[in-house]
Design an enzyme around this catalytic site. Structure first.
Site, PDB file in Angstrom:
ATOM      1  CE  LYS A 162      -4.108  -1.934   0.312  1.00 33.31           C
ATOM      2  NZ  LYS A 162      -5.188  -1.726  -0.678  1.00 33.31           N
ATOM      3  CG  ASP A 190      -4.131  -0.781  -3.922  1.00 29.50           C
ATOM      4  OD1 ASP A 190      -4.463   0.187  -4.631  1.00 29.50           O
ATOM      5  OD2 ASP A 190      -4.949  -1.490  -3.304  1.00 29.50           O
ATOM      6  CD  GLU A 218      -5.439  -3.248  -6.447  1.00 31.68           C
ATOM      7  OE1 GLU A 218      -6.574  -3.353  -5.959  1.00 31.68           O
ATOM      8  OE2 GLU A 218      -4.486  -4.007  -6.149  1.00 31.68           O
ATOM      9  CG  ASP A 243      -9.614  -2.186  -6.943  1.00 31.86           C
ATOM     10  OD1 ASP A 243     -10.727  -2.727  -7.103  1.00 31.86           O
ATOM     11  OD2 ASP A 243      -9.065  -2.147  -5.823  1.00 31.86           O
ATOM     12  CE  LYS A 267     -10.269  -5.222  -4.483  1.00 33.28           C
ATOM     13  NZ  LYS A 267      -9.874  -3.981  -3.756  1.00 33.28           N
TER      14      LYS A 267
END
Length: 363
Positions: A162, A190, A218, A243, A267
């Site tokens: 992250k 991400d 991402e 995403d 997702k």
């Protein structure tokens, strides 16, 4: 097999360590559970996490959508009327994708039980094992490097890092991690929508110029900025995964057709469950665009459903289903087996969930 009752509950599962991104900090999984009961005694299980900062779905909104719209749509109906049933769930209320996902996966669970076959087999899948990455929360470079070493020692060979909190530190964060682990693991990053397009290109290219060897990035820019996403995709040395820009099969098609991203992240909580997830995967397959199967911070009920999808579609080549291994305990009985990075899909009928401990029912 007729639906006779739908029960709503809640679970609380503490995390091993706080989960921190550019958007939020979470200390425990606080999810809504759906149980669909039938006249045969079979029960289908679903789960929905409140992730308001991403999906807009709060706990109250999930429960309200279930009670006021979705449950009324399915009660008394036959599970064998499957396509019409799942279609009704998607159409009975707009948005509210997490509530829809919980009910949709519970219906798939029942449908598999009706025909005595695991869902992944019902979908034509032959793969029964997958390997997930694990998330490294955003912290100081030194702490992230320590967390990366811990993950390597636990057996992980792909880390999802992250970034996005204080972008000036992001290159330093990745440098610290790469220096600590060497070539022992792939690195994905991400940004959770944290960067501006030009900033993203500068940071990503700087990372690659420093030979940090980033596999993909991402969602580098804000979800609605499709032109900005395309700008990064066309100029970045790092492949771009969409995403938060992809909530539906239509979103996925727009991203793919415009060339706004190199890969698509599916997702269940964003798209509304297994049914629309399959449509995204199949559309991507037609266009030759590889997919990741990801999750929010979820316990094993919903991540287990995602495992079945991942085992059923070969276009899903990247797995980010680490929710259960981030938790300090597992109150879910049955389902897929999560052994650190290695996930073995449940071969029991349906989704294989047998029950849930420490659930608090709302009725």
């Amino acid at each position: 097999m007729k639906i006779t009752e739908v029960r709503i509950g809640r679970i609380s599962v503490p995390l091993r360590v706080p989960f921190k991104t550019a958007l939020r900090r979470v200390d425990s999984v606080e999810d809504v559970i759906v149980e669909i009961h039938t006249d045969t005694g079979a029960v289908g299980y679903g789960e929905a996490p409140p992730t308001g900062v991403i999906t807009g779905d709060t706990t109250g909104a999930i429960i309200g959508a279930l009670k006021d719209h979705i449950i009324k749509t399915i009660i008394g109906r036959d599970v064998d009327d499957f396509e019409a049933l799942t279609d009704s769930v998607q159409k009975c209320i707009i948005h509210n994708s997490s509530a829809k996902a919980a009910v949709d996966m519970a219906l798939w669970d029942l449908y598999g039980q009706l025909y005595n076959i695991p869902v992944y087999k019902l979908l034509g899948g032959s793969k029964d094992k997958i390997v997930t990455d694990i998330t490294i929360s955003v912290n100081s470079p030194e702490e992230m490097a320590r967390d990366a070493i811990t993950a390597i020692n636990r057996g992980y060979d792909t880390l999802k890092v992250k970034v996005g909190v204080n972008p000036k530190l992001d290159v330093e964060r990745l440098s610290a991690i790469r220096n600590a682990i060497g070539a022992r693991a792939k690195l994905r990053i991400d940004a959770n929508q944290a960067w501006k397009p030009q900033e993203a290109v500068r940071i990503l290219n700087q990372m690659q110029e420093q030979e940090l060897d980033i596999e993909l990035v991402e969602q580098p820019v804000i979800a609605h900025d499709i032109e900005g996403l395309k700008y990064v995709t066309e100029r970045s040395y790092v492949p771009v995964l969409a995403d938060e820009s992809v909530f539906s099969p239509l979103d996925a098609m727009k991203i793919i057709q415009s060339g706004a991203a190199d890969l698509i992240n599916i997702k269940l909580m964003k798209c509304g469950g297994i049914t629309p997830a399959l449509k995204i995967a199949d559309a991507a397959s037609i266009m030759g665009v590889e997919c990741m199967l990801g999750c929010m911070l979820e316990a094993k009920v919903s991540v287990n459903a995602a495992v079945h999808v991942a085992c059923a579609r070969s276009i899903i080549t990247k797995i980010d289903l680490d929710g259960p291994v981030l938790c300090s305990e597992d109150p879910i009985i049955g389902g897929s087996i999560f052994d650190e990075k290695d996930i073995a899909v449940s071969k029991a009928p349906g989704l294989g969930i047998k029950g849930i401990e420490k659930i608090t029912y709302l009725d």
